[in-house]
Design an enzyme around this catalytic site. Structure first.
Site, PDB file in Angstrom:
ATOM      1  N   ARG A 101       0.854  -1.168   0.000  1.00 11.90           N
ATOM      2  CA  ARG A 101       0.000   0.000   0.000  1.00 11.90           C
ATOM      3  C   ARG A 101       0.892   1.221   0.000  1.00 11.90           C
ATOM      4  NH1 ARG A 101      -4.502   1.001   4.539  1.00 11.90           N
ATOM      5  NH2 ARG A 101      -2.654   1.289   5.800  1.00 11.90           N
ATOM      6  N   THR A 105      -0.677   7.713  -0.970  1.00  9.58           N
ATOM      7  CA  THR A 105      -1.938   7.759  -1.735  1.00  9.58           C
ATOM      8  C   THR A 105      -2.916   6.674  -1.263  1.00  9.58           C
ATOM      9  OG1 THR A 105      -1.109   6.197  -3.358  1.00  9.58           O
ATOM     10  CG2 THR A 105      -0.663   8.526  -3.776  1.00  9.58           C
ATOM     11  N   ASP A 197       0.485  -2.745  12.205  1.00  9.62           N
ATOM     12  CA  ASP A 197       0.675  -3.365  10.893  1.00  9.62           C
ATOM     13  C   ASP A 197       0.954  -4.860  11.093  1.00  9.62           C
ATOM     14  OD1 ASP A 197       2.203  -2.378   7.856  1.00  9.62           O
ATOM     15  OD2 ASP A 197       2.022  -4.433   8.551  1.00  9.62           O
ATOM     16  N   ASP A 200       4.243  -6.323   9.602  1.00 18.97           N
ATOM     17  CA  ASP A 200       5.456  -5.967  10.354  1.00 18.97           C
ATOM     18  C   ASP A 200       5.516  -6.695  11.689  1.00 18.97           C
ATOM     19  OD1 ASP A 200       6.798  -4.328   8.609  1.00 18.97           O
ATOM     20  OD2 ASP A 200       5.708  -2.527   9.232  1.00 18.97           O
TER      21      ASP A 200
HETATM   22  C1  PRP Z   1      -1.430  -4.157   4.683  1.00 17.75           C
HETATM   23  C2  PRP Z   1      -2.236  -5.373   5.052  1.00 17.75           C
HETATM   24  C3  PRP Z   1      -3.149  -5.571   3.879  1.00 17.75           C
HETATM   25  C4  PRP Z   1      -3.373  -4.173   3.387  1.00 17.75           C
HETATM   26  C5  PRP Z   1      -4.721  -3.711   3.854  1.00 17.75           C
HETATM   27  O1  PRP Z   1      -0.381  -4.539   3.878  1.00 17.75           O
HETATM   28  O2  PRP Z   1      -1.437  -6.494   5.333  1.00 17.75           O
HETATM   29  O3  PRP Z   1      -2.584  -6.369   2.846  1.00 17.75           O
HETATM   30  O4  PRP Z   1      -2.347  -3.335   3.973  1.00 17.75           O
HETATM   31  O5  PRP Z   1      -4.960  -2.416   3.446  1.00 17.75           O
HETATM   32  P1  PRP Z   1      -6.082  -2.016   2.403  1.00 17.75           P
HETATM   33  O6  PRP Z   1      -7.340  -2.726   2.801  1.00 17.75           O
HETATM   34  O7  PRP Z   1      -6.169  -0.521   2.603  1.00 17.75           O
HETATM   35  O8  PRP Z   1      -5.628  -2.395   1.033  1.00 17.75           O
HETATM   36  P2  PRP Z   1       0.965  -3.687   3.768  1.00 17.75           P
HETATM   37  O9  PRP Z   1       0.919  -2.804   2.564  1.00 17.75           O
HETATM   38  O10 PRP Z   1       1.261  -3.017   5.084  1.00 17.75           O
HETATM   39  O11 PRP Z   1       2.028  -4.805   3.444  1.00 17.75           O
HETATM   40  P3  PRP Z   1       2.643  -5.954   4.369  1.00 17.75           P
HETATM   41  O12 PRP Z   1       1.584  -7.028   4.481  1.00 17.75           O
HETATM   42  O13 PRP Z   1       3.827  -6.392   3.585  1.00 17.75           O
HETATM   43  O14 PRP Z   1       3.007  -5.369   5.712  1.00 17.75           O
END
Ligand code: PRP
Length: 206
Positions: A101, A105, A197, A200
């Site tokens: 994500r 944005t 998160d 993480d």
């Molecule tokens: C986080 C989480 C989801 C997503 C949810 O991933 O694990 O995949 O964000 O957000 P959304 O519903 O707004 O799309 P992240 O980008 O933090 O990656 P990661 O799993 O590698 O930590």
């Protein structure tokens, strides 16, 4: 349709996930137990195939899973649910999709995609512990439908009402399973009260 698990053991484990002092090893163990509860609940979406089986005494009705089951964890956090689901659904094939994500944005960006061949009979469980804005889930469903998927279930651990609304708005018949529905998203798109998160905290990369 949204299903929220109502289970004391899961609530206790969600609390462990929320607690900022929980170490990655305990976080992983709690996630594993919640994953098992979610996998058991997910079984209600599986169709059965019947056949005759011979016990040592007589022939009787036997049952098998009537779907081609596919697990699709969303990297990275979705990895935390794979073990529990594959333990309970050992016949499942497993694909991976890597989405991150953009924290400015909040748009979803793909960096990896390896989805097994699908048929209209495939039942795909999208595994992503966090359903925040719903962007990752909508992007994943779009890719699955483009590959012919007709039966999809979204599995999350923690969901925000905004994300559920977005997914249901885009896909009115979508089955969404979660273990807790939180209050809202904050201005940075984080689930509140949430757990931080999941990716993480599970991987120890805070
Ligand atoms: C986080 C989480 C989801 C997503 C949810 O991933 O694990 O995949 O964000 O957000 P959304 O519903 O707004 O799309 P992240 O980008 O933090 O990656 P990661 O799993 O590698 O930590």
């Amino acid at each position: 349709m949204l299903t929220v698990l109502d289970n004391p053991l899961v609530r206790r484990d969600i609390t462990l996930l929320r607690d900022k002092t929980t170490t990655p090893d305990r976080f992983r163990a709690a996630m594993q137990r919640i994953g098992t509860a979610l996998a058991v609940e997910s079984a209600k979406f599986l169709a059965m195939r019947t056949f005759r089986v011979e016990t040592p005494l007589e022939e009787t009705e036997g049952y098998d899973i009537g779907h081609d089951v596919v697990l699709l964890p969303v990297l990275r956090a979705g990895v935390s649910l794979v073990q529990a689901f594959s333990d309970l659904m050992p016949e499942a094939r497993i694909g991976y999709i890597g989405l991150s994500r953009n924290e400015e944005t909040l748009a979803t960006e793909e960096y990896y995609c390896n989805i097994p061949k699908l048929s209209p009979d495939s039942l795909v469980f999208i595994l992503d512990p966090m359903l925040a804005t719903g962007g990752s889930i909508c992007s994943t469903v779009e890719r699955l439908e483009a590959r012919g998927a007709k039966k999809i279930v979204v599995v999350s651990v923690i969901a925000a009402p905004e994300g559920v609304k977005r997914v249901e708005g885009a896909y009115p018949n979508m089955q969404i399973l979660t273990s807790t529905l939180d209050r809202c998203l904050n201005e940075h798109g984080f689930i509140m009260p949430g757990l931080g998160d999941a990716g993480d905290r599970y991987h120890g990369t805070m």
